[in-house]
Design an enzyme around this catalytic site. Structure first.
Site, mmCIF file in Angstrom:
data_model
loop_
_atom_site.group_PDB
_atom_site.id
_atom_site.type_symbol
_atom_site.label_atom_id
_atom_site.label_comp_id
_atom_site.label_asym_id
_atom_site.label_seq_id
_atom_site.Cartn_x
_atom_site.Cartn_y
_atom_site.Cartn_z
ATOM 1 N N PHE A 104 24.231 40.654 95.352
ATOM 2 C CA PHE A 104 22.818 40.391 95.066
ATOM 3 C C PHE A 104 22.541 40.189 93.578
ATOM 4 C CE2 PHE A 104 23.368 45.018 95.203
ATOM 5 C CZ PHE A 104 22.845 45.394 93.971
ATOM 6 N N ASP A 105 23.524 40.520 92.723
ATOM 7 C CA ASP A 105 23.304 40.352 91.287
ATOM 8 C C ASP A 105 24.654 40.328 90.595
ATOM 9 O OD1 ASP A 105 22.071 40.088 88.863
ATOM 10 O OD2 ASP A 105 21.427 42.174 88.696
ATOM 11 N N TYR B 247 17.581 52.225 94.513
ATOM 12 C CA TYR B 247 16.230 51.732 94.245
ATOM 13 C C TYR B 247 15.151 52.433 95.062
ATOM 14 C CZ TYR B 247 18.569 48.104 91.607
ATOM 15 O OH TYR B 247 19.334 47.444 90.690
ATOM 16 N N PHE C 188 28.909 48.655 93.079
ATOM 17 C CA PHE C 188 28.927 47.923 91.809
ATOM 18 C C PHE C 188 30.315 47.964 91.175
ATOM 19 C CE2 PHE C 188 24.397 48.962 92.009
ATOM 20 C CZ PHE C 188 23.787 47.811 91.512
ATOM 21 N N TYR D 60 28.739 43.274 85.021
ATOM 22 C CA TYR D 60 28.695 43.950 86.315
ATOM 23 C C TYR D 60 28.411 42.961 87.440
ATOM 24 C CZ TYR D 60 23.649 43.317 86.385
ATOM 25 O OH TYR D 60 22.393 42.752 86.402
ATOM 26 N N ILE E 239 18.708 52.933 87.445
ATOM 27 C CA ILE E 239 18.775 53.794 88.625
ATOM 28 C C ILE E 239 19.688 54.991 88.351
ATOM 29 C CG2 ILE E 239 18.267 51.940 90.247
ATOM 30 C CD1 ILE E 239 21.245 51.742 90.855
#
Length: 317
Positions: free
Chosen positions: A248-249, A292, A305, A237, A266
């Site tokens: 961010f990830d 979040y 995502f 992902y 989440i």
């Protein structure tokens, strides 16, 4: 899908074999391959001459390096390029070959290891330039309705011969997020496209007025079982914030997938991935109320995502 050809060819050619002055490396039931002889063609664009004792009776999968090449040693995770020809196990006649076509590519990844362990195991550690023989019975044929399946083991109808012509590391995967410029449009949604390697380019609409509800877009539908919200899933992902499109990830950047209980993340992930088929890639647009929710050190607001579901296991009781 267990067959090598179903994974990598998508064509009617069903079998391959190779032969030569061999090395001992073999995997599975290789006795049926013991008589194979191969005379290479003039170059990599010319099919070999392949001979073996007929009829060949093979009731279990097997693979064998008939002649080892002198190139680099092949590693797990690499993309292997190869050409091949297929032969009828009953009379030894050629069914077809791909030597006049561009080399095909086979990725030595976990999906291949699970589907065709013999091909995966024979190629990893073998050298570029090798000739490999491969045979697998068709054990997927179902009995005619109302009839019981024969007690006799299925026999392979074809045998495959591969010439490994190259191997290289897979390029570092990269998901690209683009925040578009301009005025916000009411109801605008994020979109994405996948390239041939399954990597995505994501477009996030201009402005800061994201959809109020969870949006799930299927970019590629898999053929596995549907994910349950209590499953433990393994995914690749990447995530970005809607407001600025900044990533961010990313498990892709870390070079390994993530595994977790779907009911332990989440709400947007739990709700968004429930019912998705294993093997699918989806685009999730998750509003802040399902994300979040003010957690310290976590990205805030609407998140976008790309999620590729590679595996799902039922939670242990």
């Amino acid at each position: 899908m267990r067959k090598l050809l179903a994974l990598v060819l998508g064509v009617a050619l069903l079998a391959l074999t190779a032969c030569g002055s061999g090395t001992p490396k073999s995997v599975g039931a290789v006795e049926p391959l013991s008589s194979i002889k191969v005379t290479p063609g003039a170059d990599d664009n010319t099919a070999p001459k392949v001979e073996f004792d007929t009829p060949m009776k093979a009731t279990a999968p097997g693979a064998k390096v008939i002649e080892e090449g002198d190139g680099a040693t092949i590693k797990a995770g690499q993309d292997v390029t190869y050409k091949m020809s297929g032969y009828n196990t009953q009379d030894g006649k050629e069914i077809g070959n791909t030597f006049t076509d561009p080399a095909m590519t086979l990725s030595l990844v976990d999906e291949l290891k699970q589907a065709d362990a013999e091909i995966y195991d024979i190629l990893v550690g073998t050298k570029v330039g090798s000739w490999v023989a491969y045979v697998r019975p068709d054990d997927t044929a179902a009995a005619t309705e109302g009839e019981s399946k024969s007690a006799e083991p299925a026999e392979a109808a074809q045998v495959l011969v591969l010439k490994v012509v190259g191997a290289k590391d897979k390029p570092a995967p990269k998901i690209t997020f683009n925040k578009e410029e301009g005025d916000a449009k009411k109801g605008a949604e994020a979109s994405a496209t996948l390239d041939d390697d399954g990597l995505a380019t994501v477009k996030i609409p201009a402005g800061n007025e994201p959809p109020a509800d969870l949006k799930v877009t299927t970019l590629k539908e898999g053929d596995g079982a549907k994910v349950k919200k209590t499953d433990t899933v393994t995914v690749n992902y990447a995530g970005a914030t809607w407001s600025d499109g900044k990533q961010f990830d990313s498990s892709y950047d870390r070079g390994e997938p993530a595994t977790f209980g779907l009911n332990q993340v989440i709400k947007g992930w739990t709700q968004g991935l429930e019912g998705v088929k294993v093997g699918s890639t989806v685009l999730l647009t998750i509003p802040g109320k399902l994300a979040y929710d003010g957690s310290a050190g976590k990205p805030q607001g609407t998140l976008v995502f790309i999620v590729e579901v590679t595996k799902a296991d039922a939670a242990a009781k």
